[in-house]
Design an enzyme around this catalytic site. Structure first.
Site, PDB file in Angstrom:
ATOM      1  N   THR A 115       0.845  -1.190   0.000  1.00  0.00           N
ATOM      2  CA  THR A 115       0.000   0.000   0.000  1.00  0.00           C
ATOM      3  C   THR A 115       0.882   1.242   0.000  1.00  0.00           C
ATOM      4  OG1 THR A 115      -1.939   1.022   1.053  1.00  0.00           O
ATOM      5  CG2 THR A 115      -0.251   0.178   2.534  1.00  0.00           C
ATOM      6  N   ASN A 116       0.305   2.407   0.264  1.00  0.00           N
ATOM      7  CA  ASN A 116       1.088   3.647   0.365  1.00  0.00           C
ATOM      8  C   ASN A 116       0.484   4.513   1.456  1.00  0.00           C
ATOM      9  OD1 ASN A 116      -0.993   5.434  -0.818  1.00  0.00           O
ATOM     10  ND2 ASN A 116      -0.678   4.074  -2.560  1.00  0.00           N
ATOM     11  N   ALA A 117       1.070   5.685   1.659  1.00  0.00           N
ATOM     12  CA  ALA A 117       0.711   6.500   2.837  1.00  0.00           C
ATOM     13  C   ALA A 117      -0.462   7.452   2.602  1.00  0.00           C
ATOM     14  CB  ALA A 117       1.935   7.305   3.281  1.00  0.00           C
TER      15      ALA A 117
ATOM     16  N   ALA B 102      -4.492   7.373  -4.654  1.00  0.00           N
ATOM     17  CA  ALA B 102      -3.098   6.968  -4.844  1.00  0.00           C
ATOM     18  C   ALA B 102      -3.128   5.456  -5.077  1.00  0.00           C
ATOM     19  CB  ALA B 102      -2.278   7.321  -3.614  1.00  0.00           C
TER      20      ALA B 102
END
Ligand code: C5P
Length: 402
Positions: free
Chosen positions: A210-212, A278
């Site tokens: 995943t990402n932030a 995102a």
């Protein structure tokens, strides 16, 4: 006089700032509003119902029942539906907590739950109470479900301390309401599709890529769109944010493929699509059925490309649709933003740079630059709260459409 003939419920809670409610009622009545005051029990220790009833020219309500012997009662549903706006000022820490948690043991909270109109809370309390995480959590919860907050102001407090906690001045509260009623519903009748948040791509039953991304920017764009009268489909990856609004349909998804499918389903009917998510660019080629064990020193994950939602839908774009993408870059930002415009067949690209302090993923603020097909000269904005950034983005989109 945008407030003329508007029906306003003024909720007054137990706070020393309740005395300001008298000025507030006076100003609203002067502007031509119909004001129905609802006081909590505690508010009556600070200002008498007679004062507010005289100024508002209506009986002040507080209890569900106005006469137990005759069975007369104050119908909270009728009151909630009657109002064009609810203003709770001053809003005490106690009432904020009740509103945030859906408690409804008094008339004011029951009216709040029954209302369909916009609701404002204007908190007033001592500075430490105001800063307490529990109070701030309640305020954030109220915001996240579409209510508006008129922030407390800085100055001397009744306790003798000095800091943020004073009720906003009645003039400011009236101006806020005025601006609301004056607002053109510029996106009325428009269908807006928004993607927001990160995606999670499973590696095994307990791990994922995943990402932030926090989703804050996409959610702020959704709220501003409904403010302007649009109907919104929000396709959201996993976030800790809550959103609930009659004009927002939320589709919660986890993976890029799920986001693609949900967005694709709604794309044809969208007039405007904003791709603020995102999306993970790659996903594990295979999700292991069982948790991967720590056996070898090296582990290689095989990744495959996920669908590019903006690009796939950009390829299907009709001339009457407007598509907005985001670009989060670390270098050659403007060049990259213009490449994305072309490659993904977008109309507008909002660029936020990771090099700008306070801009990007989990911050409450963002600093953007916008380029578009009609105007490749970049338009740069200052670092602002994401709510304000959402307004700038919508102003840009609306100008672009003309
Ligand atoms: O190519 P890049 O990820 O930098 O492009 C960012 C823009 O494309 C954003 O608007 C993002 O929401 C969108 N995007 C997408 N699907 C992907 C990757 C990016 O919709 N798989």
């Amino acid at each position: 006089m945008p407030i003329r003939n508007k029906k306003i419920i003024l909720g007054v809670c137990g706070s020393i700032a309740a005395y300001k409610a008298a000025f507030l009622v006076r100003l609203l009545v002067k502007e031509g509003a119909e004001v129905q005051v609802i006081m909590t029990q505690a508010a009556q220790d600070f200002i008498t119902p007679l004062t507010l009833a005289t100024l508002s020219k209506r009986p002040v309500l507080s209890e569900f029942s106005s006469n137990l012997t005759t069975g007369q009662w104050n119908n909270h549903v009728d009151l909630g539906l009657w109002a064009d706006a609810i203003m709770i000022a001053p809003a005490s820490a106690h009432t904020l907590s009740k509103l945030a948690n859906g408690h409804c043991h008094d008339l004011l909270t029951a009216v709040y739950l029954s209302a369909r109109c916009p609701v404002w809370v204007a908190p007033a309390m001592d500075l430490d109470m105001y800063q307490h995480p529990s109070v701030q959590n309640n305020i954030n919860t109220l915001k996240s479900v579409g209510n508006y907050v008129i922030d407390a102001e800085d100055g001397e407090l009744a306790s003798g301390l000095s800091g943020v906690g004073r009720l906003a001045e009645p003039e400011h509260i009236v101006t806020t309401l005025s601006e609301h009623f004056q607002k053109r519903l510029s996106l009325e009748g428009k269908q807006v599709l928004i993607t927001a948040g990160p995606t999670q791509e499973p590696i095994d039953p307990v791990r994922y890529l995943t990402n932030a991304s926090s989703g804050k920017m996409g959610y702020a764009i959704a709220l501003e769109a409904v403010e302007r009268g649009a109907t919104v489909t929000l396709v959201s990856g996993p976030t800790s944010l809550q959103i609930s609004h009659p004009q927002i349909e939320v589709h919660s998804v986890t993976t890029a493929q799920e986001m693609m499918d949900a967005a694709d389903e709604k794309f044809q009917q969208a007039d405007i699509a904003v791709f603020a998510a995102a999306v993970s660019d790659y996903a594990p080629a295979k999700k292991e059925d069982q948790k991967i064990k720590k056996k070898t020193n090296k582990l290689t994950l095989s990744l495959v490309k996920t669908p590019d939602i903006a690009q796939t839908l950009g390829n299907k774009k009709r001339p009457d649709q407007v598509l907005v993408g985001f670009a989060l870059e670390t270098h050659n930002e403007l060049e990259q933003a213009n490449v994305k415009l072309e490659k993904k067949n977008l109309d507008i690209v909002v660029l936020n740079s990771l090099n700008d302090p306070g801009a990007g993923f989990s911050y409450d603020t963002n600093q953007i630059t916008i380029v578009s097909r009609k105007d490749t000269t970049p338009k740069s904005y200052l670092l602002k709260d994401k709510k304000e950034v959402a307004k700038d983005i919508w102003n840009y989109i609306e100008d672009y459409e003309v």
